[in-house]
Design a protein around this motif. Structure first.
Motif, PDB file in Angstrom:
ATOM      1  N   SER A  40       0.880  -1.098  -0.025  1.00 28.45           N
ATOM      2  CA  SER A  40       0.045   0.064  -0.008  1.00 28.45           C
ATOM      3  C   SER A  40       0.669   1.209   0.036  1.00 28.45           C
ATOM      4  CB  SER A  40      -1.119   0.115   1.254  1.00 28.45           C
ATOM      5  OG  SER A  40      -0.217  -0.165   2.377  1.00 28.45           O
ATOM      6  N   ASN A  64      -3.872  -0.238   5.042  1.00 28.80           N
ATOM      7  CA  ASN A  64      -4.875   0.783   4.521  1.00 28.80           C
ATOM      8  C   ASN A  64      -5.629   0.559   3.302  1.00 28.80           C
ATOM      9  OD1 ASN A  64      -5.218   3.551   3.342  1.00 28.80           O
ATOM     10  ND2 ASN A  64      -4.738   4.299   5.357  1.00 28.80           N
ATOM     11  N   THR A 216      10.730   7.250   1.770  1.00 29.48           N
ATOM     12  CA  THR A 216       9.063   6.771   1.762  1.00 29.48           C
ATOM     13  C   THR A 216       8.589   7.353   3.181  1.00 29.48           C
ATOM     14  OG1 THR A 216       9.812   4.862   3.269  1.00 29.48           O
ATOM     15  CG2 THR A 216       9.962   4.407   0.879  1.00 29.48           C
TER      16      THR A 216
HETATM   17  N1  LIG Z   1      12.426   3.495   3.920  1.00 29.41           N
HETATM   18  C1  LIG Z   1      13.452   3.048   4.457  1.00 29.41           C
HETATM   19  O1  LIG Z   1      14.213   4.242   4.804  1.00 29.41           O
HETATM   20  C2  LIG Z   1      13.892   1.851   4.888  1.00 29.41           C
HETATM   21  C3  LIG Z   1      15.102   1.492   5.120  1.00 29.41           C
HETATM   22  C4  LIG Z   1      15.453   0.226   5.425  1.00 29.41           C
HETATM   23  C5  LIG Z   1      14.630  -0.886   5.515  1.00 29.41           C
HETATM   24  N2  LIG Z   1      13.304  -0.454   5.088  1.00 29.41           N
HETATM   25  C6  LIG Z   1      12.219  -1.493   5.162  1.00 29.41           C
HETATM   26  O2  LIG Z   1      11.561  -1.445   3.822  1.00 29.41           O
HETATM   27  C7  LIG Z   1      10.206  -2.023   4.064  1.00 29.41           C
HETATM   28  C8  LIG Z   1       9.241  -1.216   3.410  1.00 29.41           C
HETATM   29  O3  LIG Z   1       9.374  -0.047   4.295  1.00 29.41           O
HETATM   30  P1  LIG Z   1       8.832   1.498   3.408  1.00 29.41           P
HETATM   31  O4  LIG Z   1      10.087   2.471   3.435  1.00 29.41           O
HETATM   32  O5  LIG Z   1       8.446   1.280   2.112  1.00 29.41           O
HETATM   33  O6  LIG Z   1       7.914   1.876   4.679  1.00 29.41           O
HETATM   34  P2  LIG Z   1       6.313   2.602   4.434  1.00 29.41           P
HETATM   35  O7  LIG Z   1       6.246   3.515   3.204  1.00 29.41           O
HETATM   36  O8  LIG Z   1       6.072   2.996   5.634  1.00 29.41           O
HETATM   37  O9  LIG Z   1       5.379   1.184   3.907  1.00 29.41           O
HETATM   38  C9  LIG Z   1       5.234   0.261   4.972  1.00 29.41           C
HETATM   39  C10 LIG Z   1       4.437  -0.833   4.451  1.00 29.41           C
HETATM   40  O10 LIG Z   1       4.215  -1.849   5.289  1.00 29.41           O
HETATM   41  C11 LIG Z   1       2.980  -1.863   5.765  1.00 29.41           C
HETATM   42  N3  LIG Z   1       2.692  -2.403   6.923  1.00 29.41           N
HETATM   43  C12 LIG Z   1       3.034  -1.697   8.256  1.00 29.41           C
HETATM   44  N4  LIG Z   1       2.883  -2.461   9.384  1.00 29.41           N
HETATM   45  C13 LIG Z   1       2.046  -3.367   8.950  1.00 29.41           C
HETATM   46  C14 LIG Z   1       1.283  -4.277   9.748  1.00 29.41           C
HETATM   47  N5  LIG Z   1       1.249  -4.451  10.873  1.00 29.41           N
HETATM   48  N6  LIG Z   1       0.464  -5.019   8.845  1.00 29.41           N
HETATM   49  C15 LIG Z   1       0.458  -5.064   7.598  1.00 29.41           C
HETATM   50  N7  LIG Z   1       1.322  -4.355   7.047  1.00 29.41           N
HETATM   51  C16 LIG Z   1       1.959  -3.257   7.491  1.00 29.41           C
HETATM   52  C17 LIG Z   1       2.130  -0.454   5.384  1.00 29.41           C
HETATM   53  O11 LIG Z   1       0.762  -0.882   5.335  1.00 29.41           O
HETATM   54  P3  LIG Z   1      -0.241   0.309   5.571  1.00 29.41           P
HETATM   55  O12 LIG Z   1       0.370   1.493   5.000  1.00 29.41           O
HETATM   56  O13 LIG Z   1      -1.380  -0.139   4.828  1.00 29.41           O
HETATM   57  O14 LIG Z   1      -0.605   0.354   7.040  1.00 29.41           O
HETATM   58  C18 LIG Z   1       2.891  -0.237   4.284  1.00 29.41           C
HETATM   59  O15 LIG Z   1       2.261  -0.711   3.060  1.00 29.41           O
HETATM   60  C19 LIG Z   1      10.151  -2.305   5.444  1.00 29.41           C
HETATM   61  O16 LIG Z   1      10.064  -3.784   5.876  1.00 29.41           O
HETATM   62  C20 LIG Z   1      11.089  -1.443   6.209  1.00 29.41           C
HETATM   63  O17 LIG Z   1      11.737  -1.915   7.395  1.00 29.41           O
HETATM   64  C21 LIG Z   1      12.964   0.889   4.844  1.00 29.41           C
END
Ligand SMILES: NC(=O)c1ccc[n+]([C@@H]2O[C@H](COP(=O)([O-])OP(=O)(O)OC[C@H]3O[C@@H](n4cnc5c(N)ncnc54)[C@H](OP(=O)(O)O)[C@@H]3O)[C@@H](O)[C@H]2O)c1
Length: 287
Positions: A40, A64, A216
């Motif tokens: 999402s 969401n 993000t």
């Molecule tokens: N962005 C960074 O700098 C970064 C760095 C290192 C690793 N990561 C990893 O990359 C992955 C993606 O993160 P992102 O940056 O794309 O973050 P994001 O934009 O916040 O997206 C997070 C996603 O995970 C979903 N999510 C969160 N909690 C959840 C739950 N309890 N049950 C089901 N779905 C859930 C959210 O769904 P909803 O929005 O629908 O709630 C959203 O689709 C994560 O594993 C994160 O730890 C990100």
């Protein structure tokens, strides 16, 4: 003939060897039936958009509904068949039931467990909130690990498949302000490297992705610098290549690979002294 790119390539090769990144000889077949959790928003949505196209079936998970529908509509516009599911990964048993239902309807060849949460101790707090630490463990480690085994079991019955786990470059360091987050992702990393060995003879490929900062909603909550920030689309491209090449682990962008190496080579007392001086803060989550 030697070119100027050669020293760079050699340095990258040496770094890759030092960090244990070897790959299997067989590259993965083209993904057609794909599950993406966390679709999402952020990296998950960027992955869905990159995979979307005629002949592809995408099953997109998130919490969401509105954002999930938006992602699905954009993928359908690109010609993909799309199903969505609202599920909270904090409930691992419900997620396992959902997985088995969706895999029966759409036998997945590729599963990308991207959903995740980040959290840090607020400057004003003495310790991390216990409830948050529990949630991080469930969403970032326990449920993705259980889903990996559920997916691997189904895939091995069909002759194989590919799974990607999205960890974090943060897992490579002791983060005093985010022990819950760092610990959940470090657990996932150990799970991935162990399970990869176990699943390879069954034809199931497992790749761990360890991104640095990606632009993000998650990284935008951080108060302070986010060095070497890359776009979600650039991250998605790296992840798709890693799956295609069946890499065991990918850390990107490359400065985070160097940081891991430095961390591994630094004696603990010095490492602790450095980490003690680093502080970080994060705005509260919107949902
Ligand atoms: N962005 C960074 O700098 C970064 C760095 C290192 C690793 N990561 C990893 O990359 C992955 C993606 O993160 P992102 O940056 O794309 O973050 P994001 O934009 O916040 O997206 C997070 C996603 O995970 C979903 N999510 C969160 N909690 C959840 C739950 N309890 N049950 C089901 N779905 C859930 C959210 O769904 P909803 O929005 O629908 O709630 C959203 O689709 C994560 O594993 C994160 O730890 C990100």
């Amino acid at each position: 003939m030697r070119t100027r790119r050669q020293p760079l390539r050699r340095a990258r090769h040496i770094l890759t060897r030092l960090t244990g990144s070897t790959r299997n000889r067989d590259s993965a077949p083209v993904p057609r039936k794909i599950l993406i959790t966390g679709a999402s928003g952020g990296i998950g949505k960027a992955l869905a958009l990159r995979y979307a196209g005629p002949g592809k079936t995408l099953v997109l998970w998130g919490r969401n509904a509105t954002r999930l529908e938006d992602a699905a509509a954009a993928c359908r516009q690109r010609g993909a068949r799309v199903h969505i599911r609202e599920t909270d990964l904090a409930n691992g048993h419900a997620a396992l039931r959902a997985y088995r239902e969706d895999d029966t309807a759409t036998p997945f060849d590729t599963v990308i467990l991207c959903a995740g949460l980040s959290d840090m101790k607020r400057m004003a707090d003495k310790t991390e909130r216990p409830e948050t630490v529990l949630e991080l463990g469930l969403v970032n480690y326990a449920t993705p690990a259980a889903l990996t085994m559920a997916a691997a079991d189904r895939m091995q019955q069909r002759g194989g498949g590919s799974i990607a786990l999205i960890g974090s470059a943060g897992a490579n360091h002791d983060l005093p302000f985010a022990a819950g987050y760092g610990g959940s992702k470090a657990g996932l990393a150990r799970f991935a490297s162990s399970a990869r060995i176990a699943l390879a003879p069954l034809g199931v490929r497992l790749t761990l992705i360890a991104p640095g900062f990606v632009d993000t909603a998650m990284s935008r909550r951080i108060v302070g610098p986010t060095p070497f920030l890359i776009t979600a689309d650039a991250a998605a491209s790296r992840i798709i290549t890693a799956l295609k090449r069946d890499l065991p682990e990918v850390v990107f962008p490359w400065p985070f690979l160097v940081l891991r190496l430095i961390d591994r080579l630094t004696p603990r007392p010095l490492r602790e002294a450095v980490m003690r001086r680093i502080s970080a803060d994060q705005r509260p989550r919107e949902h």
